[in-house]
Design a protein around this motif. Structure first.
Motif, PDB file in Angstrom:
ATOM      1  N   ILE A 101      -5.414 -10.936 -15.947  1.00  0.00           N
ATOM      2  CA  ILE A 101      -4.316 -10.379 -15.160  1.00  0.00           C
ATOM      3  C   ILE A 101      -4.606  -8.884 -15.028  1.00  0.00           C
ATOM      4  O   ILE A 101      -4.988  -8.245 -16.017  1.00  0.00           O
ATOM      5  N   THR A 102      -4.440  -8.362 -13.841  1.00  0.00           N
ATOM      6  CA  THR A 102      -4.716  -6.928 -13.687  1.00  0.00           C
ATOM      7  C   THR A 102      -3.491  -6.202 -13.144  1.00  0.00           C
ATOM      8  O   THR A 102      -2.687  -6.774 -12.402  1.00  0.00           O
ATOM      9  N   THR A 103      -3.373  -4.957 -13.579  1.00  0.00           N
ATOM     10  CA  THR A 103      -2.348  -4.055 -13.018  1.00  0.00           C
ATOM     11  C   THR A 103      -3.057  -2.730 -12.722  1.00  0.00           C
ATOM     12  O   THR A 103      -4.092  -2.446 -13.322  1.00  0.00           O
ATOM     13  N   PRO A 104      -2.481  -1.906 -11.843  1.00  0.00           N
ATOM     14  CA  PRO A 104      -3.160  -0.638 -11.531  1.00  0.00           C
ATOM     15  C   PRO A 104      -3.417   0.182 -12.795  1.00  0.00           C
ATOM     16  O   PRO A 104      -4.470   0.769 -12.968  1.00  0.00           O
ATOM     17  N   LYS A 105      -2.425   0.226 -13.706  1.00  0.00           N
ATOM     18  CA  LYS A 105      -2.668   0.840 -15.024  1.00  0.00           C
ATOM     19  C   LYS A 105      -1.862   0.086 -16.064  1.00  0.00           C
ATOM     20  O   LYS A 105      -1.018  -0.743 -15.722  1.00  0.00           O
ATOM     21  N   PHE A 106      -2.148   0.368 -17.329  1.00  0.00           N
ATOM     22  CA  PHE A 106      -1.497  -0.382 -18.402  1.00  0.00           C
ATOM     23  C   PHE A 106       0.017  -0.348 -18.253  1.00  0.00           C
ATOM     24  O   PHE A 106       0.619   0.704 -18.060  1.00  0.00           O
ATOM     25  N   ASP A 107       0.665  -1.515 -18.323  1.00  0.00           N
ATOM     26  CA  ASP A 107       2.108  -1.627 -18.119  1.00  0.00           C
ATOM     27  C   ASP A 107       2.708  -2.467 -19.243  1.00  0.00           C
ATOM     28  O   ASP A 107       2.564  -3.685 -19.272  1.00  0.00           O
ATOM     29  N   PRO A 108       3.391  -1.795 -20.185  1.00  0.00           N
ATOM     30  CA  PRO A 108       3.917  -2.538 -21.342  1.00  0.00           C
ATOM     31  C   PRO A 108       4.919  -3.630 -20.942  1.00  0.00           C
ATOM     32  O   PRO A 108       5.046  -4.643 -21.627  1.00  0.00           O
ATOM     33  N   ASP A 109       5.625  -3.446 -19.825  1.00  0.00           N
ATOM     34  CA  ASP A 109       6.591  -4.459 -19.392  1.00  0.00           C
ATOM     35  C   ASP A 109       5.872  -5.739 -18.978  1.00  0.00           C
ATOM     36  O   ASP A 109       6.330  -6.845 -19.258  1.00  0.00           O
ATOM     37  N   VAL A 110       4.766  -5.559 -18.297  1.00  0.00           N
ATOM     38  CA  VAL A 110       3.975  -6.721 -17.897  1.00  0.00           C
ATOM     39  C   VAL A 110       3.441  -7.426 -19.149  1.00  0.00           C
ATOM     40  O   VAL A 110       3.507  -8.647 -19.279  1.00  0.00           O
ATOM     41  N   LEU A 111       2.939  -6.624 -20.091  1.00  0.00           N
ATOM     42  CA  LEU A 111       2.398  -7.196 -21.322  1.00  0.00           C
ATOM     43  C   LEU A 111       3.446  -8.039 -22.043  1.00  0.00           C
ATOM     44  O   LEU A 111       3.144  -9.117 -22.561  1.00  0.00           O
ATOM     45  N   LYS A 112       4.695  -7.555 -22.038  1.00  0.00           N
ATOM     46  CA  LYS A 112       5.768  -8.288 -22.729  1.00  0.00           C
ATOM     47  C   LYS A 112       5.999  -9.663 -22.114  1.00  0.00           C
ATOM     48  O   LYS A 112       6.417 -10.590 -22.794  1.00  0.00           O
ATOM     49  N   ILE A 113       5.783  -9.754 -20.808  1.00  0.00           N
ATOM     50  CA  ILE A 113       5.957 -11.067 -20.165  1.00  0.00           C
ATOM     51  C   ILE A 113       4.771 -11.982 -20.507  1.00  0.00           C
ATOM     52  O   ILE A 113       4.930 -13.178 -20.708  1.00  0.00           O
ATOM     53  N   ILE A 114       3.593 -11.377 -20.594  1.00  0.00           N
ATOM     54  CA  ILE A 114       2.395 -12.198 -20.842  1.00  0.00           C
ATOM     55  C   ILE A 114       2.330 -12.673 -22.294  1.00  0.00           C
ATOM     56  O   ILE A 114       1.994 -13.828 -22.565  1.00  0.00           O
ATOM     57  N   GLU A 115       2.630 -11.753 -23.201  1.00  0.00           N
ATOM     58  CA  GLU A 115       2.516 -12.096 -24.620  1.00  0.00           C
ATOM     59  C   GLU A 115       3.888 -12.110 -25.265  1.00  0.00           C
ATOM     60  O   GLU A 115       4.687 -11.221 -24.994  1.00  0.00           O
ATOM     61  N   PRO A 116       4.209 -13.045 -26.123  1.00  0.00           N
ATOM     62  CA  PRO A 116       3.323 -14.079 -26.640  1.00  0.00           C
ATOM     63  C   PRO A 116       3.258 -15.345 -25.766  1.00  0.00           C
ATOM     64  O   PRO A 116       2.736 -16.352 -26.208  1.00  0.00           O
ATOM     65  N   PHE A 117       3.803 -15.258 -24.505  1.00  0.00           N
ATOM     66  CA  PHE A 117       3.862 -16.452 -23.668  1.00  0.00           C
ATOM     67  C   PHE A 117       2.521 -17.209 -23.622  1.00  0.00           C
ATOM     68  O   PHE A 117       2.471 -18.423 -23.824  1.00  0.00           O
ATOM     69  N   VAL A 118       1.433 -16.463 -23.359  1.00  0.00           N
ATOM     70  CA  VAL A 118       0.117 -17.112 -23.225  1.00  0.00           C
ATOM     71  C   VAL A 118      -0.260 -17.843 -24.517  1.00  0.00           C
ATOM     72  O   VAL A 118      -0.765 -18.964 -24.492  1.00  0.00           O
ATOM     73  N   PHE A 119       0.023 -17.193 -25.653  1.00  0.00           N
ATOM     74  CA  PHE A 119      -0.358 -17.801 -26.931  1.00  0.00           C
ATOM     75  C   PHE A 119       0.523 -19.011 -27.251  1.00  0.00           C
ATOM     76  O   PHE A 119       0.046 -20.016 -27.770  1.00  0.00           O
ATOM     77  N   GLU A 120       1.803 -18.889 -26.927  1.00  0.00           N
ATOM     78  CA  GLU A 120       2.712 -20.024 -27.172  1.00  0.00           C
ATOM     79  C   GLU A 120       2.332 -21.211 -26.298  1.00  0.00           C
ATOM     80  O   GLU A 120       2.310 -22.356 -26.741  1.00  0.00           O
ATOM     81  N   TRP A 121       2.047 -20.931 -25.055  1.00  0.00           N
ATOM     82  CA  TRP A 121       1.618 -21.971 -24.115  1.00  0.00           C
ATOM     83  C   TRP A 121       0.360 -22.681 -24.657  1.00  0.00           C
ATOM     84  O   TRP A 121       0.272 -23.902 -24.709  1.00  0.00           O
TER      85      TRP A 121
END
Lengths: 541, 541
Positions: free
Chosen positions: A464-484
């Motif tokens: 997943i890419t964003t123009p620059k590091f975005d902690p809000d995006v990270l919060k949606i991705i993790e731990p979702f990806v690991f739980e999935w």
């Protein structure tokens, strides 16, 4: 013409570098490159195609790991003193005890330039006895140690977190023997994978593993991280092809399991403790490995498909119709390929499709292989599973196709910040996480959500890419990806390992009883915990 | 027609039995056989061909291990009491707690009838939780335990030495799942190898291992002993193909490493501690295994050759010319084959030569395979390396050829006493020990000195026969064979394991530092030493 390892490319205000050329870039003149555009030209004119994923803008400083990860606390190890340095100089010649800050700097930063330690010393042993003497001393003096091979890992496992003594295996690069009857190679841990491949290919053999970092990564690091790569579907994992290991325990004791036999059932199979434990149980010093004969014919098909279901149909048909000659079965979605084609200006060999596959065959009879491949493709195109495709059998065209697949990683870096996941999933659930993430993540914040990888081995590289590091995006991705992944009994790290960055996620793939046993084995083999601390096992242990 | 497991053959004064039919004997009526001659007739008429190696005269009693090996002393374990038996009956239904002396007897004796324990109890759990409850109790009560699968081992590893509680996995025989996309099978440890093979073959897959004992051996035992067999050259070792394991530690804790993923790099690869540790670190309860697709075509060539050098030439040519379709590469010398042809009256398909080879191909395209095989044979016969040969592609003729190879073990028993060695050696020194032993051993005392085995994997089965056990002959053979093997950095047990019988020889193949680490791992995982005591590790530890 000389062998090029690093070409520095001056750009506006910072400098980029092309690191570790892939094998197609063994002989190239050093170019003085004045701009990023010139680098892209170099790529486009084919001189450095395929390595462009390593083109990165080097910021003046990488943030220190201890600053970026304030939750990690330095262990109660000794601080390096002049007395220690003097002792190391009694073990190694002066030039192999590196203490100049400038010279040490490169060993403190990982390849992705995401983590950085503050080690003050790099030791470069050439033989096992030197590794042993170093470790015995470090253990006695309670000095933490970070073993380092080619430093091409993706999870921060090969650089110090704090001030660990770096033991680089890069001078341990001798080939000990090759038995040309059995194909069994014995070599030191610091041999570069590509050099071994070259050595073997001149003698009718090949390495049973291949990966993008082959020009820099070392076999000892490959073994310590149980590296996967693109040949696993055919030649299996290193757990199967490594026949023996010599390793040095934390206390300096040499564990000689360097069997160079295909079969040896005498006691516990200790070598597997060192395969994939990422330097936390011992430093691998020598490796014995079963090398298959070189194929006489290699073909690559690049295919366009409409759906992930069609990818699975193609994989099933490949396994049946190509059978024993199938040597790679890779997939990429359009957005993944686009990272290589749009960002790196590599050319797409067929039209635009939602999905692509790269299928490689390696066999002992070119005519037979071609027949199998033709029949396989005819079947799939006749029933509409494959929409379009092209086949290459000349090495140069094969390289171009592999460049597309291997260029994705580097291409993604051009988007900005990349959230990288390397997960194993059951085949029938392999791709479902991508559309799921596309519904979860805000379209205005995210550049690209894409998936590619070793579909034949059930290993998805989710990016997943964003123009620059975005902690809000990270919060949606993790731990979702690991739980999935955990829900599907997948692996949160298929081939990259745990290293420093994933220790807190290991429980998503491992039971508590397994983790307890790991901790106990660590305590048994390295009671003071000096070997590659802060890595693999979660901190609470 | 019913499935036959054991046919009792009455002979003069004792009775013989045909045990565990090989896969060609799945459906046969039980015959009442009045004499040894009738048994041989049965073999000769083809109804039971290939299993004749199991024809043995059962003496009324096998000498107790504690008597035959007086140097081995019972550990300080508790004696089984009524209280213990009552507790086991609270864990398992009555019929799965076997205590009748007559019923327990068969579990106390090994397949070769060379070792015998005096256990008074056999427990037959069906599920992991029962194994866990049994072990937790045994550990708390200090009761020693002997895990038993199909009891087909050749080194006395699967029967008690003294009065260990026997835990038989034979009722743990459920298949949990087969992923028909990936070919990954998950099953309980007690599944019989041949049953798994049948299950898979109906679904287009095969087991990645095959061995003579397939009709009786269990996958849990195969994994616990890291079984080799005749397909290893193609499909690799179990260390490579086993993807996951569930095992129960001595204290009853279940270690769940039952990953069914091809790639999973999350922490130490604990499963390998259970593969090949012969039940001394835990009892394997479930296995996840990567199964390759069934081949569409199988061919077998049976070749006659003049010298061992010609065998090596043929092996090299097979690897190159047959390449990826080579699935077995076996050799036998004339005296080995003679054990099957003279002693078992099996027919030799070609004339008399000093050496023979059995080469099998398995592939996805019959026409291609046949072409490769023809070209391979033409080359070797044209240059005189292969003197004569015959090729089979029909299953019945293929079986006849395999019967010759697999019949050797049983044929040798007809000579009298057999001194058996299973060693790994470098290819170029593979056969040299046979002529060496022929000069060392007195011709008037020795019946046969012969060698056969998996030449493709460097694994020699060295066999010496005398009319009856002769300690003077043994003194000449041992430790000579082990010293010879050790000098060549070979393995004193290539695939049979250490078990009870070879613990004193393990140091010929393993360094002291490795042995120390093994001992420490044993202490960590089984502090009271209740799991399969007297096995694998030397007694002094």
């Amino acid at each position: 013409m000389i062998s090029l390892r690093v070409a520095i490319i001056q750009t506006e205000g910072c400098h980029c570098e092309i690191r570790k050329p892939a094998n197609m870039l063994r002989h190239i003149q050093i170019h003085t490159i004045a701009s990023r555009k010139a680098a892209v030209d170099l790529i486009q004119n084919g001189l450095v195609r395929g390595i462009s994923q390593s083109l990165q803008c080097r910021r003046p400083e990488v943030e220190l790991t201890s600053v970026r990860y304030p939750g990690v606390r330095r262990g109660n190890y000794a601080q390096l003193s002049d007395r220690h340095v003097q002792h190391f100089r009694s073990i190694l010649p002066k030039e192999r005890v590196i203490t100049e800050t400038e010279d040490v700097a490169g060993y403190n930063v990982d390849w992705l330039r995401m983590v950085r330690g503050v080690s003050q010393i790099v030791l470069k042993p050439k033989i096992t006895e030197e590794v042993s003497a170093i470790l015995e001393y470090c253990n006695a003096e309670n000095l933490a140690v970070c073993p380092q091979g080619g430093n091409t890992g993706l999870v921060g496992g090969s650089v110090p977190v704090f001030d660990e003594v770096i033991i680089s295996t890069s001078l341990m690069n001798s080939i000990v023997s090759l038995d040309e009857l059995s194909g069994i190679l014995v070599c030191q841990a610091g041999c570069i994978l590509e050099n071994l491949e070259s050595y073997l290919s001149e003698r009718g053999f090949m390495m049973p593993l291949d990966l993008g970092a082959k020009g820099t990564c070392q076999i000892g690091g490959n073994v310590s991280t149980n590296a996967g790569g693109i040949r696993l579907i055919r030649y299996g994992s290193l757990q199967g092809s490594v026949l023996g290991i010599e390793a040095v325990k934390a206390d300096g004791e040499v564990i000689d399991c360097l069997s160079s036999l295909k079969k040896d059932n005498t006691g516990y199979h200790l070598k597997h403790l060192f395969i994939g434990s990422e330097g936390t149980l011992g430093i691998v010093t020598k490796v014995s490995i079963q090398c298959p004969p070189s194929p006489k014919a290699v073909n690559v098909a690049f295919l366009g498909l409409d759906s992930f279901d069609d990818i699975l149909r193609t994989f099933t048909e490949a396994r049946s119709g190509l059978g024993e000659i199938l040597s790679s079965c890779e997939m990429m979605d359009l957005l993944s390929l686009d990272a290589a084609t749009s960002n790196l200006k590599l050319q797409r060999p067929i039209g635009e499709f939602p999905f692509y596959m790269l299928i490689e065959t390696s066999g002992s009879n070119g005519t037979h292989d071609e027949e199998k491949l033709t029949k396989f493709l005819e079947t799939l195109m006749a029933n509409g599973v494959v929409r379009d495709g092209t086949v290459a059998s000349e090495p140069s065209r094969i390289k171009l196709m592999w460049n597309l697949r291997e260029g994705i990683t580097g291409g993604l870096l051009h988007d900005g910040y990349v959230y990288k996941y390397d997960i194993s999933l059951p085949h029938n659930s392999f791709y479902a996480i991508i559309p799921e993430l596309r519904t979860l993540l805000p379209a205005d914040k995210v550049g690209r959500i894409c998936g590619y990888g070793h579909v034949g081995d059930g290993n998805l590289h989710l990016n997943i890419t964003t123009p620059k590091f975005d902690p809000d995006v990270l919060k949606i991705i993790e731990p979702f990806v690991f739980e999935w992944t955990s829900k599907l009994k997948g692996s949160v790290s298929a081939e990259h390992g745990i290293g420093f960055k994933k220790t807190q996620y290991i429980h998503f793939s491992k039971s508590q009883s397994s983790l307890n046993l790991m901790v106990n084995i660590k305590k048994l083999m390295d009671p003071k915990g000096i070997l590659n601390p802060y890595k693999v096992l979660p901190a609470q242990h």
